[in-house]
Design an enzyme around this catalytic site. Structure first.
Site, PDB file in Angstrom:
ATOM      1  N   ASP A  75      25.578  -1.072  -0.390  1.00 51.94           N
ATOM      2  CA  ASP A  75      25.522   0.380  -0.584  1.00 51.94           C
ATOM      3  C   ASP A  75      25.829   0.727  -2.040  1.00 51.94           C
ATOM      4  O   ASP A  75      25.809   1.890  -2.435  1.00 51.94           O
ATOM      5  CB  ASP A  75      26.425   1.133   0.402  1.00 51.94           C
ATOM      6  CG  ASP A  75      27.891   0.756   0.282  1.00 51.94           C
ATOM      7  OD1 ASP A  75      28.216  -0.160  -0.497  1.00 51.94           O
ATOM      8  OD2 ASP A  75      28.726   1.381   0.977  1.00 51.94           O
ATOM      9  N   ASP A  81      24.664  -3.510   4.209  1.00 51.43           N
ATOM     10  CA  ASP A  81      25.865  -2.672   4.309  1.00 51.43           C
ATOM     11  C   ASP A  81      25.636  -1.502   5.256  1.00 51.43           C
ATOM     12  O   ASP A  81      24.617  -0.796   5.136  1.00 51.43           O
ATOM     13  CB  ASP A  81      26.202  -2.073   2.931  1.00 51.43           C
ATOM     14  CG  ASP A  81      27.277  -2.861   2.204  1.00 51.43           C
ATOM     15  OD1 ASP A  81      28.042  -3.596   2.857  1.00 51.43           O
ATOM     16  OD2 ASP A  81      27.344  -2.736   0.968  1.00 51.43           O
ATOM     17  N   GLU A  86      33.219  -2.209   5.892  1.00 54.47           N
ATOM     18  CA  GLU A  86      34.473  -2.279   5.136  1.00 54.47           C
ATOM     19  C   GLU A  86      35.656  -1.926   6.028  1.00 54.47           C
ATOM     20  O   GLU A  86      35.556  -1.046   6.882  1.00 54.47           O
ATOM     21  CB  GLU A  86      34.417  -1.311   3.947  1.00 54.47           C
ATOM     22  CG  GLU A  86      33.304  -1.628   2.965  1.00 54.47           C
ATOM     23  CD  GLU A  86      33.256  -0.661   1.776  1.00 54.47           C
ATOM     24  OE1 GLU A  86      34.136   0.226   1.661  1.00 54.47           O
ATOM     25  OE2 GLU A  86      32.326  -0.799   0.965  1.00 54.47           O
ATOM     26  N   GLU A  99      37.221  -8.370  -2.243  1.00 48.71           N
ATOM     27  CA  GLU A  99      36.867  -7.735  -3.517  1.00 48.71           C
ATOM     28  C   GLU A  99      38.110  -7.374  -4.320  1.00 48.71           C
ATOM     29  O   GLU A  99      39.022  -6.687  -3.820  1.00 48.71           O
ATOM     30  CB  GLU A  99      36.013  -6.479  -3.253  1.00 48.71           C
ATOM     31  CG  GLU A  99      35.626  -5.753  -4.553  1.00 48.71           C
ATOM     32  CD  GLU A  99      34.478  -4.770  -4.403  1.00 48.71           C
ATOM     33  OE1 GLU A  99      33.865  -4.705  -3.311  1.00 48.71           O
ATOM     34  OE2 GLU A  99      34.199  -4.071  -5.394  1.00 48.71           O
TER      35      GLU A  99
HETATM   36  O1  KIV Z   1      27.748  -2.723  -2.051  1.00 50.84           O
HETATM   37  C1  KIV Z   1      27.942  -3.798  -2.634  1.00 50.84           C
HETATM   38  O2  KIV Z   1      27.221  -4.176  -3.564  1.00 50.84           O
HETATM   39  C2  KIV Z   1      29.048  -4.623  -2.186  1.00 50.84           C
HETATM   40  C3  KIV Z   1      29.415  -5.814  -3.021  1.00 50.84           C
HETATM   41  C4  KIV Z   1      30.074  -5.386  -4.262  1.00 50.84           C
HETATM   42  C5  KIV Z   1      30.238  -6.792  -2.270  1.00 50.84           C
HETATM   43  O3  KIV Z   1      29.646  -4.348  -1.199  1.00 50.84           O
END
Ligand code: KIV
Length: 277
Positions: free
Chosen positions: A57, A96, A128, A195
């Site tokens: 995302d 995501d 997340e 992260e």
């Molecule tokens: O959205 C994204 O690019 C991510 C990465 C930074 C792990 O979640």
């Protein structure tokens, strides 16, 4: 005859699956993950050997120019995921779930994940959070959807954190992160992104889990690494945290090429006779 005692070359499989990344952890082969948002980039990254393509995302930032990832919608994520899935032969495509598509209600989370799998042809979803999302993870896994977790600096919670600084430096937050990692594994996650946390904590969590960890700003002892492709390729120039390594400076390369094109148009040196009919 093949040597039955040697481990399979897991990094060389024709199609990466969740089982492959698990085998890579067990064989000590680091997993290379990169974000992708469109067909053309996905084709290039896939043929260059990236194991996992994350339709992040972060598209909200690098594709749409938003300050945070929060504005991304499920329909937008599905569109990007469809483009990426069309471009790959080998990589595992993880998508995501955007902010608002799973928080608070595990039934809605399941419906969002089903849409991503059905409409985009994704291979897995990522979400997340820790304890707050384990119900959602369990429902998705029960429905047959592989789920990647994401702990540490989770950008969808940026307004809660109030800062993009390193997470879990304080012992209380580190303890919570260790607990969340265990719970996500128990809930059925097949992998976990860590992260922007201290390298020592990422190493400890990696050693304590049987599923692979993928780090970003989490040191060199996770089972794999991920970067936002625009950062790694130098397409974004105004984002320079220490965890980003630039493997190219495409922003300069593209600006030079486009400048040369503009100059050729102005001087009528393009098109030449052999570029005309
Ligand atoms: O959205 C994204 O690019 C991510 C990465 C930074 C792990 O979640």
């Amino acid at each position: 005859m093949a040597d039955q005692s040697s481990p399979p070359d897991v990094a060389d499989v024709p199609r990466v699956t969740t089982k492959t990344v698990q085998e890579m952890k067990e064989a000590g082969v680091p997993i290379a993950m990169l974000t992708a948002y469109d067909y053309t980039s996905a084709r290039i990254f896939d043929s260059a050997g990236v194991d996992v393509l994350l339709v992040g995302d972060s598209a909200a930032n690098v594709m749409a120019g938003h300050e945070t990832t929060l504005p991304m919608t499920l329909d937008q994520m599905i569109y990007h995921a469809q483009c990426v899935v069309r471009g790959i032969d080998r990589a595992l495509v993880v998508v995501d779930l955007p902010f608002g598509a799973y928080q608070g209600d595990s039934k809605e989370g399941l419906q969002s994940a089903i849409r991503v799998m059905k409409e985009a042809g994704a291979h897995a979803v990522k979400l997340e959070g820790g304890a707050a999302v384990t119900d959602s993870v369990e429902q998705m896994v029960t429905a047959g959807i592989p789920v990647m977790g994401h702990l540490g600096l989770t950008p969808q919670s940026i307004y809660n954190f109030g800062t993009y600084q390193v997470r879990a430096e304080a012992e209380e937050e580190a303890r919570q992160l260790r607990k969340d990692a265990q719970r996500l594994e128990e809930a059925g996650c097949f992998a976990l992104v860590l992260e922007k946390i201290p390298a020592a904590l990422a190493r400890e969590v990696t050693a304590s889990l049987s599923i692979p960890t993928i780090g970003i700003g989490a040191g060199d002892q996770t089972d794999g690494q991920v970067l936002v492709s625009h950062d790694a390729l130098g397409l974004s120039t105004d984002f320079n945290p220490r965890f980003v390594r630039r493997y190219a400076h495409l922003s300069d390369t593209i600006a030079d090429a486009v400048g040369a094109y503009v100059a050729d148009v102005r001087t009528r040196s393009f098109p030449a006779e052999d570029e005309s009919y």
